[in-house]
Design a protein around this motif. Structure first.
Motif, PDB file in Angstrom:
ATOM      1  N   VAL A  18      12.252   6.650  21.186  1.00 50.58           N
ATOM      2  CA  VAL A  18      12.253   7.624  20.099  1.00 50.58           C
ATOM      3  C   VAL A  18      12.067   6.882  18.787  1.00 50.58           C
ATOM      4  O   VAL A  18      12.878   6.023  18.434  1.00 50.58           O
ATOM      5  CB  VAL A  18      13.558   8.447  20.068  1.00 50.58           C
ATOM      6  N   LYS A  19      10.992   7.200  18.068  1.00 50.74           N
ATOM      7  CA  LYS A  19      10.744   6.628  16.745  1.00 50.74           C
ATOM      8  C   LYS A  19      11.198   7.633  15.692  1.00 50.74           C
ATOM      9  O   LYS A  19      10.763   8.788  15.693  1.00 50.74           O
ATOM     10  CB  LYS A  19       9.266   6.296  16.581  1.00 50.74           C
ATOM     11  N   LEU A  20      12.052   7.169  14.799  1.00 51.94           N
ATOM     12  CA  LEU A  20      12.614   8.003  13.743  1.00 51.94           C
ATOM     13  C   LEU A  20      12.240   7.412  12.397  1.00 51.94           C
ATOM     14  O   LEU A  20      11.927   6.231  12.286  1.00 51.94           O
ATOM     15  CB  LEU A  20      14.143   8.078  13.887  1.00 51.94           C
ATOM     16  N   GLY A  49      14.294   2.875   8.442  1.00 49.99           N
ATOM     17  CA  GLY A  49      15.007   3.138   7.192  1.00 49.99           C
ATOM     18  C   GLY A  49      15.975   4.299   7.304  1.00 49.99           C
ATOM     19  O   GLY A  49      15.762   5.237   8.068  1.00 49.99           O
ATOM     20  N   THR A  50      17.060   4.226   6.542  1.00 49.81           N
ATOM     21  CA  THR A  50      17.992   5.342   6.447  1.00 49.81           C
ATOM     22  C   THR A  50      17.841   5.973   5.071  1.00 49.81           C
ATOM     23  O   THR A  50      17.323   5.339   4.146  1.00 49.81           O
ATOM     24  CB  THR A  50      19.446   4.895   6.703  1.00 49.81           C
ATOM     25  N   ASN A  51      18.260   7.217   4.927  1.00 47.94           N
ATOM     26  CA  ASN A  51      17.871   7.990   3.734  1.00 47.94           C
ATOM     27  C   ASN A  51      18.540   7.538   2.447  1.00 47.94           C
ATOM     28  O   ASN A  51      18.007   7.742   1.364  1.00 47.94           O
ATOM     29  CB  ASN A  51      18.124   9.481   3.975  1.00 47.94           C
ATOM     30  N   SER A  52      19.728   6.938   2.534  1.00 50.60           N
ATOM     31  CA  SER A  52      20.428   6.500   1.331  1.00 50.60           C
ATOM     32  C   SER A  52      21.333   5.324   1.675  1.00 50.60           C
ATOM     33  O   SER A  52      21.713   5.147   2.836  1.00 50.60           O
ATOM     34  CB  SER A  52      21.249   7.652   0.733  1.00 50.60           C
ATOM     35  N   PRO A  53      21.703   4.503   0.678  1.00 48.29           N
ATOM     36  CA  PRO A  53      22.519   3.319   0.965  1.00 48.29           C
ATOM     37  C   PRO A  53      23.884   3.675   1.556  1.00 48.29           C
ATOM     38  O   PRO A  53      24.476   4.704   1.223  1.00 48.29           O
ATOM     39  CB  PRO A  53      22.681   2.662  -0.405  1.00 48.29           C
TER      40      PRO A  53
END
Length: 231
Positions: A18-20, A49-53
């Protein structure tokens, strides 16, 4: 059925891929734990990447010893404790996450123990970075030379294991200031600051090429079945 037959014929175990992109790290961790504990399939998750730190700590880490809590809270940086071991890391949109969740008998010659899984993962990433950089597995870290770019954590259950990696494709200098120098650190770190200890993978390999090479390396040991994830 055709994919399963092909995998059986080739003697390779099936792995669902699964590519996210930009999945929040807390949501990703919830998904990983659910797949570890409730699925009987082998999985690879790649989250670009994640949406925010966020600051992510290992299961047994002590907050006061690892994180500069006051500035993190002042800057509204969430602090998350994951269900696996490992150290503390600041993640954001420039972190690439690669997670493998496997049944204990999925990979030949890999025993369900941390060192065995870690050694296998090092060989896998040797293929990813072959002829590109001075890659090594050092203790529990992935490094170029003596500078870390990838941290790992694991959890092992009765029948399955998870090995997940946070890759620093790039990082914000300010984010490193949220982390304290841990009392328990890899020997090869000596007393180096975070800035002297880590490096950026983007200096060695483009982001998309790393993901492509990782999938290719995994395909050498599994019959990979790409899926589109819908919550």
């Amino acid at each position: 059925m055709a994919v399963m037959g092909k995998a059986k014929e080739a003697g390779l175990p099936l792995m669902k891929l699964v590519k996210l992109r930009g999945m929040p790290i807390l949501q990703q961790l919830h998904l990983e734990e659910r797949l570890l504990r409730t699925s009987s399939d082998n999985w690879c998750l790649i989250n670009d990447g994640t949406n925010s730190p966020a600051i992510v700590m290992g299961l047994s880490g002590k907050l006061s010893e690892l994180v500069e809590v006051k500035p993190a809270l002042q800057d509204h940086i969430p602090i998350i404790r994951r269900f696996t071991g490992g150290g503390t890391v600041v993640v954001d949109q420039n972190t690439i996450f690669v997670t493998m969740i496997c049944n204990k008998d999925a990979v030949s010659n890999v025993q369900p123990f941390p060192r065995s899984i870690m050694s296998w993962s090092g060989l896998l990433y040797n293929e990813v970075f072959e002829a590109l950089a001075d890659f090594h597995l050092r203790e529990n870290d992935y490094v170029f030379g003596n500078r870390k770019f990838g941290g790992n954590a694991q959890s092992i259950t009765k029948h399955r294991w998870i090995h997940h990696t946070s890759i620093l494709w790039d990082y914000e200098v300010k984010n490193m200031s949220y982390l304290k120098l841990p009392a328990k650190a890899p020997q090869y770190r000596f007393t180096r600051s975070h800035m002297d200890f880590v490096c950026r993978m983007k200096e060695y390999l483009p982001r998309s090429e790393f993901i492509e090479r990782t999938i290719k390396a995994i395909g050498g040991q599994f019959s990979v079945n790409p899926l589109t994830w819908s919550p």
